[in-house]
Design a protein around this motif. Structure first.
Motif, short mmCIF file in Angstrom:
data_model
loop_
_atom_site.label_atom_id
_atom_site.label_comp_id
_atom_site.label_asym_id
_atom_site.label_seq_id
_atom_site.Cartn_x
_atom_site.Cartn_y
_atom_site.Cartn_z
N CYS A 68 16.32 12.80 41.38
CA CYS A 68 17.29 13.03 42.45
C CYS A 68 16.56 13.10 43.80
CB CYS A 68 18.07 14.32 42.21
SG CYS A 68 17.08 15.80 42.38
N SER A 69 17.35 12.93 44.86
CA SER A 69 16.74 12.87 46.19
C SER A 69 16.06 14.18 46.57
CB SER A 69 17.78 12.50 47.23
OG SER A 69 18.82 13.45 47.23
N ALA A 70 16.43 15.29 45.92
CA ALA A 70 15.80 16.58 46.24
C ALA A 70 14.34 16.62 45.81
CB ALA A 70 16.58 17.71 45.58
N ARG A 71 13.99 15.74 44.85
CA ARG A 71 12.58 15.72 44.42
C ARG A 71 11.71 14.96 45.42
NH1 ARG A 71 14.92 14.69 38.92
NH2 ARG A 71 14.07 16.20 37.46
N LEU A 72 12.35 14.12 46.23
CA LEU A 72 11.59 13.26 47.14
C LEU A 72 10.64 14.06 48.05
CD1 LEU A 72 11.29 10.24 47.65
CD2 LEU A 72 13.01 10.42 49.42
N PRO A 73 11.10 15.15 48.68
CA PRO A 73 10.17 15.92 49.51
C PRO A 73 8.96 16.44 48.73
CG PRO A 73 12.41 16.57 49.99
CD PRO A 73 12.48 15.66 48.81
N VAL A 74 9.18 16.87 47.48
CA VAL A 74 8.06 17.37 46.68
C VAL A 74 7.07 16.24 46.41
CG1 VAL A 74 7.40 18.54 44.55
CG2 VAL A 74 9.61 19.03 45.59
N TYR A 75 7.61 15.10 45.98
CA TYR A 75 6.75 13.96 45.67
C TYR A 75 5.97 13.52 46.90
CZ TYR A 75 9.07 13.07 41.13
OH TYR A 75 9.53 13.17 39.85
N THR A 76 6.68 13.32 47.99
CA THR A 76 6.01 12.73 49.16
C THR A 76 5.00 13.71 49.75
OG1 THR A 76 7.94 13.34 50.46
CG2 THR A 76 7.79 11.08 49.79
N LEU A 77 5.29 15.01 49.68
CA LEU A 77 4.32 15.99 50.18
C LEU A 77 3.01 15.88 49.38
CD1 LEU A 77 3.72 18.62 51.90
CD2 LEU A 77 4.41 19.88 49.86
N LEU A 78 3.15 15.87 48.06
CA LEU A 78 1.94 15.85 47.21
C LEU A 78 1.23 14.49 47.27
CD1 LEU A 78 3.24 17.89 44.16
CD2 LEU A 78 1.77 18.66 46.01
N ILE A 79 2.02 13.43 47.34
CA ILE A 79 1.40 12.09 47.43
C ILE A 79 0.63 11.98 48.74
CG2 ILE A 79 1.89 9.63 47.71
CD1 ILE A 79 4.23 10.01 45.74
N ALA A 80 1.26 12.44 49.83
CA ALA A 80 0.58 12.35 51.14
C ALA A 80 -0.69 13.21 51.15
CB ALA A 80 1.54 12.80 52.24
N ALA A 81 -0.65 14.33 50.40
CA ALA A 81 -1.80 15.23 50.42
C ALA A 81 -2.94 14.73 49.54
CB ALA A 81 -1.36 16.63 49.98
N PHE A 82 -2.63 14.02 48.46
CA PHE A 82 -3.69 13.74 47.47
C PHE A 82 -3.94 12.25 47.19
CE2 PHE A 82 -2.49 18.10 46.71
CZ PHE A 82 -3.72 18.71 46.58
N VAL A 83 -3.06 11.40 47.65
CA VAL A 83 -3.27 9.96 47.41
C VAL A 83 -3.72 9.32 48.71
CG1 VAL A 83 -2.17 7.79 46.71
CG2 VAL A 83 -1.53 9.94 45.59
N PRO A 84 -4.83 8.57 48.68
CA PRO A 84 -5.32 7.95 49.93
C PRO A 84 -4.27 7.02 50.52
CG PRO A 84 -6.90 7.68 48.13
CD PRO A 84 -5.67 8.25 47.52
N ASP A 85 -4.16 7.05 51.83
CA ASP A 85 -3.18 6.20 52.51
C ASP A 85 -3.81 4.84 52.79
OD1 ASP A 85 -1.01 5.24 53.80
OD2 ASP A 85 -1.30 6.38 55.64
N ARG A 86 -3.73 3.96 51.82
CA ARG A 86 -4.29 2.62 52.02
C ARG A 86 -3.42 1.59 51.31
NH1 ARG A 86 -7.30 1.22 47.45
NH2 ARG A 86 -7.91 2.94 46.11
N TYR A 87 -3.74 0.33 51.57
CA TYR A 87 -2.95 -0.75 51.00
C TYR A 87 -3.70 -1.39 49.84
CZ TYR A 87 0.65 -0.48 54.51
OH TYR A 87 1.71 -0.05 55.27
N VAL A 88 -2.96 -1.71 48.80
CA VAL A 88 -3.55 -2.39 47.64
C VAL A 88 -3.29 -3.88 47.81
CG1 VAL A 88 -3.47 -2.63 45.13
CG2 VAL A 88 -3.09 -0.39 46.19
N GLY A 89 -4.38 -4.64 47.77
CA GLY A 89 -4.25 -6.09 47.96
C GLY A 89 -3.77 -6.45 49.34
N GLY A 90 -3.92 -5.50 50.26
CA GLY A 90 -3.54 -5.76 51.65
C GLY A 90 -2.04 -5.79 51.88
N VAL A 91 -1.24 -5.57 50.83
CA VAL A 91 0.22 -5.69 50.97
C VAL A 91 0.93 -4.41 50.56
CG1 VAL A 91 2.26 -7.00 50.26
CG2 VAL A 91 0.05 -8.16 50.45
N PHE A 92 0.55 -3.88 49.39
CA PHE A 92 1.32 -2.77 48.83
C PHE A 92 0.75 -1.42 49.23
CE2 PHE A 92 1.67 -6.25 45.59
CZ PHE A 92 2.94 -6.63 45.97
#
Lengths: 619, 77
Positions: A367-391
């Motif tokens: 549900c959309s209520a999970r989106l803030p939890v996911y995006t907070l943790l993704i932004a905190a722990f997953v590097p902000d870069r592009y895979v293959g220059g596109v994704f």
């Protein structure tokens, strides 16, 4: 006496096949904003509205769920059958039945009108979507149709302003008696064929219509699935890529507002409540508004375009392998917005056991209520870069989380059905015409989503943030205490008390505290973390700095474990309440809560252990 | 002191809001009791009416995001 009758509002009910435009007409007539979409099964319970005709006559209008027949096979169709027959509890029989037909699909819809006519109640027929029929080259002889049916027939374009004036005029002087009874053994299909021959002329079949050409690609098991997968993939990429500039602006605004309040208010409890409680709590969630709106923009476009039933058709085989029918698709898809309407939409499922299983699966949809939890943790722990220059890597991880939820739902369905044997009738689905989404409707839909989100922030999240601030601030530490003040507070004690249960899955006591208000609404977990870290850590700008704060203080294993928890997160109170209402008891509520808690705990435990084994334990 | 009072009122109000959502029958009882006290002390009529309204109101359904099904506000999402 006659005068009194005249002053009483006329009781009228809109009936018709699914997706013929009843709710659009209801909204047009009553000024309501009930949800409309280009697929069958959007309305699953009766809605009521009022209107006044040009001559000043009051009308109490019911919008009933769509039905293919008055021989009901699902709970939503039973509502329509019972209201029409005057058997619905607490609802007198309507004085006028307004039978809405889609002019583009008269072969199917006229049959239902004939069935309604057999009831012998006063009725009118509304030929809706006349503009679309004309575009298809159809010419309908309305006076002839009226003569043949023996009831008044008016035309309408419900989605257009003033598109129902003929009906409004008719409601000033509605028919007081029903049509002449037809033979009980009337062959309705034969009558429909005769009516079509006599009243409708169509262009001769020529070149293949654009829709048919599109459907050859969209409904193909190979290209169709590829298109569906690509649409979903791009949707999650967009959620991250398009939203970032807007999120940064809101983030900066929240941060500046917090600083302003801190400077304006003197040091003390009131300043702490506003800055550490309300702003740190609500501010951390409000930032996610752009992402939620982008997600809903995609969903609305897919709904309006007529693509969704085609996706249900495509996924029928996959869902059947798990023991579900394609009929479960729309309820499960609705649950991506919120499990509450998704669970209500299961009323379109005829088989009670399939309906129950779909209800159990609905909370697994992200549900959309999970989106803030996911995006907070993704932004905190997953590097902000592009895979293959596109994704965008963030988008890829988000896509994976959504897919994990869908995959889990299929597995759970398979287990619940003990081997995946479908019991529901074969999927019979009416594919609506493709339609270019109306910009005004999209804007209105997004506006409603924004209002819903902001009203949740203004009520649920702000009030919980205030309560959590109080729990995190009181009682004050005793004289001579050396530890952080929050350790001595009620929230700190609750968190430490819960820790033994959640430490095996890698959670710290702050997460334990956030889980409790997260039961009210999942996104509150984010605001709760903001408040706990603001009060506990003395962070001056926790609302804007929560992401770097978490990446500095948590290990990757903890973050992944929490993400896994929220894939299966024990549902919010509203979901439990609607499950109780729809199943008529507490048994399924207990079953749902227990199995989701077990799944969440197991998934987090496995994730935590695997992450530790791969060296993700360092913060 | 005023700060503490304001904070106290806000926290109690938020607590009542959640009590109303989670246990509406308890809050209705509280409002009925408050209404009786207000009647005894001859509180202004608008205040008593407001409290009486709360004592008789039913809890909002759904997820709290909409204005309830069947109203003009727009049903459930």
């Amino acid at each position: 006496m006659d005068a009194m009758v005249e002053t009483l509002p006329l009781r009228a009910a809109l009936v018709g096949n699914p997706n013929c435009g009843k709710t659009a007409l209801f909204n047009q007539l009553t000024g309501s904003r009930q949800k409309v979409a280009n697929y069958a099964g959007v309305t699953v319970e009766r809605k009521e509205g009022r209107l006044t005709t040009p001559a000043g006559r009051g009308v109490r209008l019911l919008d009933l769920p769509g039905a293919y027949s008055l021989t009901a096979t699902s709970p939503d169709e039973a509502v329509t059958r019972d209201v029409c027959a005057g058997r619905y509890r607490g609802e007198p029989a309507p004085e006028l039945l307004i039978c809405v037909l889609s002019a583009t699909n008269l072969r199917l819809h006229l049959r239902f009108a004939l069935e309604v006519r057999q009831l012998g109640r006063p009725m009118v027929v509304v030929l809706n979507m006349l503009d679309a029929a004309r575009r298809q080259g159809m010419v309908i002889d309305v006076p002839r149709l009226q003569h043949e049916l023996g009831v008044p027939v008016v035309t309408a374009v419900a989605i257009r302003k003033n598109g129902a004036t003929d009906l409004l005029d008719l409601l000033d002087h509605p028919p007081l008696t029903g049509p002449a009874p037809s033979a009980k053994d009337e062959d309705l299909h034969a009558t429909v064929r005769r009516l079509l021959t006599e009243c409708v002329s169509r262009p001769s079949a020529g070149t293949e219509a654009l829709e048919d050409r599109l459907d050859r690609w969209v409904l193909s098991p190979v290209t169709g699935l590829l298109i569906l997968f690509a649409l979903m993939f791009v949707m999650f990429q967009a959620v991250f890529s398009w939203a970032q500039p807007l999120m940064d602006s809101i983030d900066a605004g929240v941060s500046a507002f917090g600083e302003l309040v801190r400077h304006v208010l003197p040091d003390g409890v009131l300043q702490s409540l506003i800055v550490d409680g309300v702003i740190a709590g609500a501010g951390t969630v409000i930032v996610f508004l752009p992402q939620i709106l982008i997600l809903f923009l995609w969903i609305l476009v897919l709904e309006e375009s007529g693509y969704l039933p085609r996706a249900a058709f495509l996924l029928d085989r996959i869902m059947a392998s798990a023991g579900l029918s394609g009929r479960s698709f729309i309820p499960l898809l609705s649950s991506f917005a919120c499990a509450v309407p998704g669970i209500m939409a299961t009323r379109t499922i005829q088989n009670p056991r399939d309906r129950l299983i779909t209800i159990l699966l609905a909370p697994l949809m992200t549900c959309s209520a999970r989106l803030p939890v996911y995006t907070l943790l993704i932004a905190a722990f997953v590097p902000d870069r592009y895979v293959g220059g596109v994704f965008n890597l963030h988008g890829l991880v988000l896509f994976t989380l959504y897919m994990a939820a869908i995959g889990s739902a299929l597995i759970v369905a398979w287990v619940l059905k003990r081997g995946g044997k479908a019991t529901e009738h074969p999927l019979l689905l009416e594919l609506p015409a493709y339609r270019l989404p109306n910009l005004r409707d999209l804007g209105l839909g997004l506006w409603q989503r924004a209002v819903i989100f902001l009203s949740r922030v203004g009520t649920i999240i702000v009030t919980l943030s205030v309560l959590l601030w109080a729990l995190s601030s009181f009682p004050a530490p005793p004289a001579g205490a050396t530890g952080p003040a929050i350790d001595y507070s009620l929230a700190g004690r609750i968190g430490h008390w819960m820790l033994p249960l959640f430490a095996p899955i890698g959670f710290n006591w702050q997460i334990c505290v956030a889980l409790i208000p997260g039961l009210a609404a999942r996104e509150v977990a984010v605001s709760a973390l903001g408040t706990v870290y603001a009060v506990g850590g003395g962070e001056t700008d926790a609302a804007a700095q929560l992401t770097p704060l978490l990446s500095a203080q948590w290990s990757l294993a903890t973050a992944l474990s929490l993400l896994a928890w929220y894939v299966f997160a024990p549902q919010c109170f509203s979901t439990l309440a609607v499950i109780r209402r729809e199943t008529g008891g507490w048994k399924m509520v207990v079953v749902t809560a227990t199995y989701l808690f077990g799944l969440a705990y197991a998934a987090s435990f496995v994730t935590w252990r695997v992450a530790l084994a791969f060296g993700g334990g360092a913060s | 002191m005023i700060e503490v009072l304001i904070v106290g009122v806000l926290v109690v109000a938020c607590g009542l809001y959640w009590l109303g959502r989670l246990a509406p029958s308890v809050t209705r009882g509280l409002w009925r009791g408050t209404g009786r006290v207000l009647d005894v002390v001859h509180a202004p009529v608008p205040v008593r009416q407001a409290v009486a309204g709360r004592a008789g109101s039913t809890s909002a359904g759904g997820c709290g995001g909409c204005k309830g099904c069947g109203k003009d506000g727009g049903g459930c999402h």
